[in-house]
Design an enzyme around this catalytic site. Structure first.
Site, PDB file in Angstrom:
ATOM      1  N   GLU A 212      47.635  30.451-121.762  1.00 35.27           N
ATOM      2  CA  GLU A 212      46.107  30.846-121.584  1.00 35.27           C
ATOM      3  C   GLU A 212      45.551  31.203-122.800  1.00 35.27           C
ATOM      4  O   GLU A 212      45.566  32.339-123.434  1.00 35.27           O
ATOM      5  CB  GLU A 212      45.560  31.529-120.384  1.00 35.27           C
ATOM      6  CG  GLU A 212      46.289  31.082-119.003  1.00 35.27           C
ATOM      7  CD  GLU A 212      45.697  29.823-118.546  1.00 35.27           C
ATOM      8  OE1 GLU A 212      44.609  29.375-119.440  1.00 35.27           O
ATOM      9  OE2 GLU A 212      46.372  29.398-117.620  1.00 35.27           O
ATOM     10  N   CYS A 246      37.151  34.806-123.806  1.00 35.75           N
ATOM     11  CA  CYS A 246      37.919  33.559-124.246  1.00 35.75           C
ATOM     12  C   CYS A 246      37.093  32.157-123.564  1.00 35.75           C
ATOM     13  O   CYS A 246      36.865  31.109-124.517  1.00 35.75           O
ATOM     14  CB  CYS A 246      39.189  33.266-123.730  1.00 35.75           C
ATOM     15  SG  CYS A 246      39.097  33.495-121.853  1.00 35.75           S
TER      16      CYS A 246
END
Length: 469
Positions: A212, A246
């Site tokens: 991720e 993110c």
């Protein structure tokens, strides 16, 4: 280089898993226990996060970490029995009367490497999926947020047995050793640069990995969309955790005709969100001085190349507090560092492209982003953009909230990551989808064994004619 203690721990977990893989009841009990200990130690976790950053609002940690984690646990407990059911599928006609089905099997002992920007959520959310799937797990929170890492270690290790779920902490060397261990699956959240190293370290053991990562997530505004609403929603997503997210909008693409209005509405939104921003206890600080300096370097590089930097809040950053105020950057070009690297801070470049086609071409000419945001109300254009771009996830007319949808997968593509988690997709990531065919005592396939003579040849020829496309 191997770590003897970590190696022993992993061997203990693998041996315990072989003896007695967790059944559904143990998984449900473990999820309930995890929920209980997070609730019990909620204030300690919030305080530890505040300590790591130097300032982060209690409400932000609750809203962005604790509440999503607890809701994810609730969702997994509600759906686990259904997820774990075997699923029958239609079998091949020439293998009748056999039945065919698949079922999800736990993998064994998995490794989870968390990330500092949302240490609680990004260390424990993958653990929810790993537990639900029936695995044992070892967690390694990020060393860049040591206070929250130690609280997670304490609450996990005091409530779960070492050979089932365990947390270790340590520096970057421990992280390197961790990623090279022969886990049955390795889950990593972090930067693309480190993700490449994680994948290389896992490769000798053929350890499957979920990465991720991040990247530059664009927010594209069509000229027909209300600028005031777009500015408000973009800045809300951008400034959570001071941009250290993110999936934060990394840059904006819009026609130059919207610049003046966008600048004004961004200033209005930030003034409402964070009045007196340098003294505001709800505006987070940058995680450390190195990251603060890196952000300043991005601004200096852009200004040296002709960009116009707008101080959105009318107040200056405070270096000794690691407090960086929000900034817009106009006149950016692709060569500037802030258009090449993920920003991870409260700096928002504006790239002026006058058509949606140009915007899509720019996005497609660069590494695939973790998220893509598009502001438009015309369905035909929205559908066209979705067909002609590829990203980890998309939110239309808002930012970041697609990741809170439990029934949607979360994950990147290309440079922004591989694999998914959250909800059923997380359960599946930490499972083996195992194929099973159950043949009966008398089966047609018995007539297809060698030697292939006479009747068998005719039968195979018949099958060939029937199965011909």
């Amino acid at each position: 280089m191997s770590n003897p203690q970590l190696e022993t721990l992993l061997n203990q977990q693998k041996a315990a898993f072989k003896r007695n893989p967790p059944d559904i009841e143990k998984r449900l009990d473990s999820l309930k226990k995890l929920s209980d200990i997070v609730k019990q130690h909620q204030e300690e976790l919030i305080e530890a996060v505040y300590t790591d950053f130097g300032l982060r609002a209690r409400e932000e940690t609750l809203f962005l970490e604790i509440f999503p984690l607890q809701d994810e646990i609730r969702h997994a407990m509600k759906n686990l029995r259904n997820w774990a059911k075997r699923r029958y599928v239609q079998g091949a006609w020439f293998l009748l009367p056999s039945s065919a089905y698949y079922q999800f099997q736990p993998l064994g002992s998995v490794g989870i490497m968390g990330a500092w920007n949302y240490q609680v959520l990004l260390s424990l959310s993958p653990l929810v999926d790993a537990i639900a799937a029936g695995n044992h797990a070892i967690i390694k929170p990020s060393e860049m947020a040591p206070a929250s890492a130690e609280v997670i270690k304490e609450i996990v290790n005091s409530n779960f047995s070492e050979d089932y779920i365990h947390c270790i902490t340590g520096d970057a060397e421990i992280a390197r050793e961790f990623s090279s261990m022969p886990f049955d699956h390795l889950f990593f959240t972090g930067s693309t640069r480190i993700g490449k190293k994680i994948m290389a370290a896992a490769a000798p053991n053929l350890t499957p990995v979920t990465l991720e990562l991040g990247g530059k997530s664009p927010a594209i505004i069509h000229e027909c969309y209300p600028v005031k609403l777009a500015a408000k929603r973009i800045m809300a997503g951008k400034l959570f955790n001071c941009g250290q997210t993110c999936v934060a909008p990394d840059y904006v693409i819009m026609p130059s005709s919207l610049n003046a209005e966008f600048e004004e509405e961004v200033k209005n939104s930030v003034a409402k969100f964070y009045p007196n921003i340098t003294e505001n206890e709800q505006y987070s600080q940058i995680i450390n001085s190195d990251h603060f300096d890196r952000l300043n370097d991005l601004l200096i590089d852009a200004e040296d190349q002709g960009a116009r930097i707008v101080e959105v809040s009318f107040q200056k950053s405070v270096a000794d507090k690691k407090l960086m105020t929000p900034k817009l950057v106009f006149g950016v070009t692709p060569e500037m560092k802030l258009m090449q690297d993920e920003i991870f801070g409260p700096i928002l470049p504006v790239l002026n492209l006058n058509t949606i086609n140009d915007a899509v071409d720019f996005v497609n000419d660069n590494p695939k982003p973790l998220a893509l945001y598009y502001f438009d109300e015309k369905k035909k254009r929205i559908d066209w953009l979705l067909r002609n771009t590829l990203s980890g996830g998309v939110t239309i007319n808002d930012t970041i909230y697609h990741l809170a949808q439990h029934n949607l997968p979360f994950g990147g593509v290309g440079a922004s990551g591989m694999g998914h988690y959250h909800g059923f997709d997380g359960f599946r990531t930490f499972s083996k989808k195992r194929a099973v065919m159950h043949q009966k005592r008398f089966a047609a396939s018995d007539f297809l064994h060698p030697p292939f003579t006479g009747f068998k040849k005719k039968l195979i020829n018949i099958i060939g004619r029937i199965t011909k496309v």
